[in-house]
Design a protein around this motif. Structure first.
Motif, PDB file in Angstrom:
ATOM      1  N   ILE A 134       0.684  -1.293  -0.060  1.00  0.00           N
ATOM      2  CA  ILE A 134       0.070   0.067  -0.188  1.00  0.00           C
ATOM      3  C   ILE A 134       0.803   1.300  -0.105  1.00  0.00           C
ATOM      4  O   ILE A 134       0.543   2.297  -0.457  1.00  0.00           O
ATOM      5  CB  ILE A 134      -0.926  -0.001   1.170  1.00  0.00           C
ATOM      6  CG1 ILE A 134      -2.300   1.209   0.890  1.00  0.00           C
ATOM      7  CG2 ILE A 134      -0.305   0.177   2.534  1.00  0.00           C
ATOM      8  CD1 ILE A 134      -3.267   0.843   1.808  1.00  0.00           C
ATOM      9  N   ALA A 135       2.098   1.202   0.490  1.00  0.00           N
ATOM     10  CA  ALA A 135       3.112   2.221   0.521  1.00  0.00           C
ATOM     11  C   ALA A 135       3.431   2.755  -1.129  1.00  0.00           C
ATOM     12  O   ALA A 135       3.448   3.807  -1.411  1.00  0.00           O
ATOM     13  CB  ALA A 135       4.346   1.876   1.116  1.00  0.00           C
ATOM     14  N   GLN A 136       3.819   1.465  -1.664  1.00  0.00           N
ATOM     15  CA  GLN A 136       3.947   1.696  -3.085  1.00  0.00           C
ATOM     16  C   GLN A 136       2.800   2.263  -3.992  1.00  0.00           C
ATOM     17  O   GLN A 136       2.891   3.077  -4.873  1.00  0.00           O
ATOM     18  CB  GLN A 136       4.286   0.344  -3.923  1.00  0.00           C
ATOM     19  CG  GLN A 136       5.586  -0.361  -3.388  1.00  0.00           C
ATOM     20  CD  GLN A 136       6.910   0.733  -3.206  1.00  0.00           C
ATOM     21  OE1 GLN A 136       6.941   1.520  -4.537  1.00  0.00           O
ATOM     22  NE2 GLN A 136       7.722   0.764  -2.583  1.00  0.00           N
ATOM     23  N   GLU A 137       1.393   1.860  -3.424  1.00  0.00           N
ATOM     24  CA  GLU A 137       0.180   2.312  -4.387  1.00  0.00           C
ATOM     25  C   GLU A 137       0.187   3.813  -3.995  1.00  0.00           C
ATOM     26  O   GLU A 137      -0.092   4.661  -4.726  1.00  0.00           O
ATOM     27  CB  GLU A 137      -1.020   1.537  -3.503  1.00  0.00           C
ATOM     28  CG  GLU A 137      -2.311   2.167  -3.997  1.00  0.00           C
ATOM     29  CD  GLU A 137      -2.715   1.897  -5.402  1.00  0.00           C
ATOM     30  OE1 GLU A 137      -3.651   2.232  -5.913  1.00  0.00           O
ATOM     31  OE2 GLU A 137      -1.941   1.018  -6.150  1.00  0.00           O
ATOM     32  N   GLY A 138       0.639   4.226  -2.623  1.00  0.00           N
ATOM     33  CA  GLY A 138       0.459   5.693  -2.233  1.00  0.00           C
ATOM     34  C   GLY A 138       1.350   6.661  -3.032  1.00  0.00           C
ATOM     35  O   GLY A 138       1.171   7.665  -3.615  1.00  0.00           O
ATOM     36  N   LEU A 139       2.573   5.911  -3.233  1.00  0.00           N
ATOM     37  CA  LEU A 139       3.496   6.826  -3.993  1.00  0.00           C
ATOM     38  C   LEU A 139       3.308   6.876  -5.651  1.00  0.00           C
ATOM     39  O   LEU A 139       3.766   7.814  -6.035  1.00  0.00           O
ATOM     40  CB  LEU A 139       4.953   5.829  -3.568  1.00  0.00           C
ATOM     41  CG  LEU A 139       5.732   6.084  -2.367  1.00  0.00           C
ATOM     42  CD1 LEU A 139       6.840   5.262  -2.080  1.00  0.00           C
ATOM     43  CD2 LEU A 139       6.179   7.757  -2.116  1.00  0.00           C
ATOM     44  N   ASN A 140       2.768   5.703  -5.964  1.00  0.00           N
ATOM     45  CA  ASN A 140       2.715   5.806  -7.630  1.00  0.00           C
ATOM     46  C   ASN A 140       1.137   6.266  -8.017  1.00  0.00           C
ATOM     47  O   ASN A 140       1.049   6.689  -9.115  1.00  0.00           O
ATOM     48  CB  ASN A 140       2.580   4.550  -8.027  1.00  0.00           C
ATOM     49  CG  ASN A 140       3.971   3.697  -7.882  1.00  0.00           C
ATOM     50  OD1 ASN A 140       4.844   4.491  -7.926  1.00  0.00           O
ATOM     51  ND2 ASN A 140       4.127   2.483  -7.520  1.00  0.00           N
ATOM     52  N   ASN A 141       0.456   6.696  -7.074  1.00  0.00           N
ATOM     53  CA  ASN A 141      -0.962   7.309  -7.258  1.00  0.00           C
ATOM     54  C   ASN A 141      -1.335   8.365  -6.466  1.00  0.00           C
ATOM     55  O   ASN A 141      -0.648   8.526  -5.372  1.00  0.00           O
ATOM     56  CB  ASN A 141      -1.954   6.225  -7.299  1.00  0.00           C
ATOM     57  CG  ASN A 141      -1.816   5.109  -8.189  1.00  0.00           C
ATOM     58  OD1 ASN A 141      -2.184   5.143  -9.447  1.00  0.00           O
ATOM     59  ND2 ASN A 141      -1.479   4.020  -7.614  1.00  0.00           N
ATOM     60  N   ALA A 142      -2.059   9.348  -6.840  1.00  0.00           N
ATOM     61  CA  ALA A 142      -2.474  10.581  -6.153  1.00  0.00           C
ATOM     62  C   ALA A 142      -3.542  10.539  -5.244  1.00  0.00           C
ATOM     63  O   ALA A 142      -4.901  10.070  -5.781  1.00  0.00           O
ATOM     64  CB  ALA A 142      -2.755  11.753  -7.168  1.00  0.00           C
ATOM     65  N   TYR A 143      -3.186  10.220  -3.704  1.00  0.00           N
ATOM     66  CA  TYR A 143      -4.216  10.015  -3.005  1.00  0.00           C
ATOM     67  C   TYR A 143      -4.580  11.133  -1.826  1.00  0.00           C
ATOM     68  O   TYR A 143      -3.143  11.358  -1.405  1.00  0.00           O
ATOM     69  CB  TYR A 143      -3.913   8.298  -2.141  1.00  0.00           C
ATOM     70  CG  TYR A 143      -4.399   7.152  -2.904  1.00  0.00           C
ATOM     71  CD1 TYR A 143      -5.840   6.830  -2.767  1.00  0.00           C
ATOM     72  CD2 TYR A 143      -3.526   6.423  -3.617  1.00  0.00           C
ATOM     73  CE1 TYR A 143      -6.055   5.763  -3.488  1.00  0.00           C
ATOM     74  CE2 TYR A 143      -3.860   5.435  -4.193  1.00  0.00           C
ATOM     75  CZ  TYR A 143      -5.128   4.827  -4.123  1.00  0.00           C
ATOM     76  OH  TYR A 143      -5.546   3.782  -4.930  1.00  0.00           O
ATOM     77  N   GLY A 144      -5.299  11.321  -1.358  1.00  0.00           N
ATOM     78  CA  GLY A 144      -5.392  12.290  -0.345  1.00  0.00           C
ATOM     79  C   GLY A 144      -4.697  13.363  -0.463  1.00  0.00           C
ATOM     80  O   GLY A 144      -4.714  14.253  -1.653  1.00  0.00           O
ATOM     81  N   MET A 145      -3.827  13.802   0.500  1.00  0.00           N
ATOM     82  CA  MET A 145      -3.248  15.062   0.669  1.00  0.00           C
ATOM     83  C   MET A 145      -1.774  14.812  -0.327  1.00  0.00           C
ATOM     84  O   MET A 145      -0.790  15.739  -0.372  1.00  0.00           O
ATOM     85  CB  MET A 145      -2.887  15.678   1.832  1.00  0.00           C
ATOM     86  CG  MET A 145      -4.122  16.170   2.751  1.00  0.00           C
ATOM     87  SD  MET A 145      -3.632  16.800   4.432  1.00  0.00           S
ATOM     88  CE  MET A 145      -2.597  18.181   3.966  1.00  0.00           C
ATOM     89  N   ARG A 146      -1.530  13.549  -0.695  1.00  0.00           N
ATOM     90  CA  ARG A 146      -0.152  13.331  -1.551  1.00  0.00           C
ATOM     91  C   ARG A 146       1.037  13.465  -0.616  1.00  0.00           C
ATOM     92  O   ARG A 146       1.914  13.992  -1.259  1.00  0.00           O
ATOM     93  CB  ARG A 146      -0.175  14.038  -2.874  1.00  0.00           C
ATOM     94  CG  ARG A 146      -1.412  13.545  -3.657  1.00  0.00           C
ATOM     95  CD  ARG A 146      -1.165  14.166  -5.058  1.00  0.00           C
ATOM     96  NE  ARG A 146      -1.033  15.502  -5.188  1.00  0.00           N
ATOM     97  CZ  ARG A 146       0.272  16.171  -5.448  1.00  0.00           C
ATOM     98  NH1 ARG A 146       1.397  15.324  -5.772  1.00  0.00           N
ATOM     99  NH2 ARG A 146       0.263  17.414  -5.504  1.00  0.00           N
ATOM    100  N   VAL A 147       0.933  13.280   0.800  1.00  0.00           N
ATOM    101  CA  VAL A 147       2.101  13.606   1.565  1.00  0.00           C
ATOM    102  C   VAL A 147       3.533  12.836   1.185  1.00  0.00           C
ATOM    103  O   VAL A 147       4.323  13.492   0.863  1.00  0.00           O
ATOM    104  CB  VAL A 147       1.677  13.298   2.907  1.00  0.00           C
ATOM    105  CG1 VAL A 147       2.959  13.743   3.853  1.00  0.00           C
ATOM    106  CG2 VAL A 147       0.548  14.384   3.256  1.00  0.00           C
ATOM    107  N   GLY A 148       3.199  11.428   0.972  1.00  0.00           N
ATOM    108  CA  GLY A 148       4.313  10.807   0.546  1.00  0.00           C
ATOM    109  C   GLY A 148       4.987  11.349  -0.961  1.00  0.00           C
ATOM    110  O   GLY A 148       6.253  11.395  -1.150  1.00  0.00           O
ATOM    111  N   GLN A 149       3.988  11.576  -2.053  1.00  0.00           N
ATOM    112  CA  GLN A 149       4.555  11.998  -3.228  1.00  0.00           C
ATOM    113  C   GLN A 149       5.385  13.139  -3.236  1.00  0.00           C
ATOM    114  O   GLN A 149       6.149  13.613  -3.675  1.00  0.00           O
ATOM    115  CB  GLN A 149       3.195  11.965  -3.957  1.00  0.00           C
ATOM    116  CG  GLN A 149       2.793  10.559  -4.650  1.00  0.00           C
ATOM    117  CD  GLN A 149       1.822  10.907  -5.786  1.00  0.00           C
ATOM    118  OE1 GLN A 149       1.214  12.069  -6.075  1.00  0.00           O
ATOM    119  NE2 GLN A 149       1.526   9.926  -6.584  1.00  0.00           N
TER     120      GLN A 149
END
Length: 421
Positions: A202-217
């Motif tokens: 799910i971390a990779q999912e969050g890095l590769n896609n625009a979710y929520g506030m996109r804090v990780g990206q």
């Protein structure tokens, strides 16, 4: 040496979960009530504690594109299966989600606040075909204590928790945890890898896609993970998992002490730090066990739900301990890291589960690394610093007192502000 309590704590408190655990616990209660009723309910009435309502108002429900208890309950009515526990909504199809949105819009689901001292309380009433089914969950997210159909009590038992909102009592301390993780055969804690696989996905999912506030990206800032500093790497990697989870990703996570975000922020920072520091798997797994057990130990004191942010107050302290261990720290440095963390982030509140949880996770993990570095330099907050006491155990107890007696009205005040918007 009683090592069994450590294995019990890890096995009992680390569980897979799909979606934020507060609305998912409500979905579990609704699923059990619906199954007991034996048909699709004509109406659902929910009575929940303030903490449950606070943590369910703003968080995405997997696959629905919506937030809140109404859609969580509706999807559970359509596709929930109580035997799956915190994965009660797993397997829900796109058609199920569409039907749930229609059901939720029908006005058949009513949410009420329960007047109770319990931090975690859910009472679901499902009515239909002239019958009423009731399911009650108390003190732990999967702890079903009462099931009833009309006047017939099908299941009834007392909650096993010792105080409102408590997690199980394991009688651990920091010294004992450290002794255990340095001695244990690493193969006996290999099951922790299952959680790392789920949370990494799910971390990779969050890095590769625009979710929520996109804090990780945003923290990654277009760089490869190899180009990031230790702090940015750990924070981006972990926050990305929370970005995806809080925005309603259909991927499961491995939760810790009743919280998926706690599971994410107790496990991923240690794994990320180990990769960045070039640490081998055996030491990384010992650090993982340390982080998880410190998190569970702190949650034993402050309870499953609290006015304090569990990710900052429990799992980030666990991660700081694990990172200090990866850096070569022993018991003294781990205790210093705990003291430093309590001195630094003890006032971070929980104002419900929502997209900005990823931001709080990133902030607390930046502190976790900073505090671990201070500990490795021999620097520790002392009893002259606020709520810090002579040793880490007393400081943990002070932290728990802050989150209970010290913030007794905080949850109600926070919830009132949220509802009034």
């Amino acid at each position: 040496m009683n090592d069994q309590k450590y294995f019990d704590a890890l096995r009992q408190e680390i569980k897979p979960a799909l979606g934020c655990t507060e609305p998912i616990a409500v979905a579990l209660a609704v699923a059990k009530a619906k199954e007991t009723l034996g048909c699709l309910p004509e109406q659902i009435d929910l009575w929940v504690s303030c903490n449950i309502l606070k943590n369910a108002m703003g968080v995405g429900i997997p696959g629905t594109g919506m937030v809140g208890l109404e859609i969580a309950s509706a999807l559970s009515c359509i596709a929930g299966r109580s035997q799956y526990g915190l994965e009660v909504l797993s397997g829900a199809s796109a058609q199920d989600c569409a039907e749930a949105r229609t059901y939720a819009a029908s006005g058949r689901i009513h949410v009420h606040t329960k007047d109770t001292e319990k931090k975690l309380y859910i009472e679901a009433h499902a009515t239909g075909a002239g019958h009423e089914a009731i399911c009650i969950i108390e003190d732990a997210h999967t702890s079903i204590t009462h099931v009833q159909l009309d006047d017939q009590v099908i299941e009834s038992r007392k909650s096993q928790s010792q105080h409102p909102g408590a997690t199980s009592e394991y009688e651990m301390d920091v010294a004992g945890i450290y002794d255990f993780i340095t001695r244990v055969d690493v193969e006996r804690i290999a099951f922790l890898k299952e959680g790392l696989v789920l949370n990494d996905t799910i971390a990779q999912e969050g890095l590769n896609n625009a979710y929520g506030m996109r804090v990780g990206q945003v923290l990654q800032n277009g760089k490869t993970m190899e180009e990031l500093s230790l702090s940015d790497y750990v924070c981006a990697y972990t926050a990305a998992a929370a970005d995806a989870r809080m925005a309603g990703s259909t991927l499961p996570v491995m939760s810790t002490a009743g919280s998926g975000n706690q599971g994410i922020s107790a496990s991923l920072p240690v794994a990320a730090a180990a990769r960045k520091l070039g640490i081998g798997e055996e030491k990384m797994m010992r650090a993982e066990a340390l982080s998880q057990l410190i998190t569970i130990h702190i949650k034993t004191h402050i309870g499953k739900l609290s006015p304090l942010c569990g990710c900052a107050i429990a799992s980030s302290i666990g991660s700081s301990s694990g990172i200090a261990y990866l850096m070569g720290g022993g018991l003294r440095e781990i205790q210093y890291a705990i003291q430093n963390m309590i001195s630094d982030i003890s006032g971070l509140i929980c104002d419900g589960a929502k997209a900005s949880c990823a931001l709080k996770i990133a902030s607390s993990l930046a502190s976790a690394i900073q505090c671990a570095k201070l500990a490795m330099a021999g620097v520790s907050a002392t009893k002259l610093d606020g709520i810090i006491d002579e040793d880490a155990e007393e400081s943990i107890r002070n932290l728990a007192n802050l989150g209970s007696a010290g913030m007794d009205r905080a949850d109600r005040v926070i919830l009132d502000m949220m509802i009034a918007k």
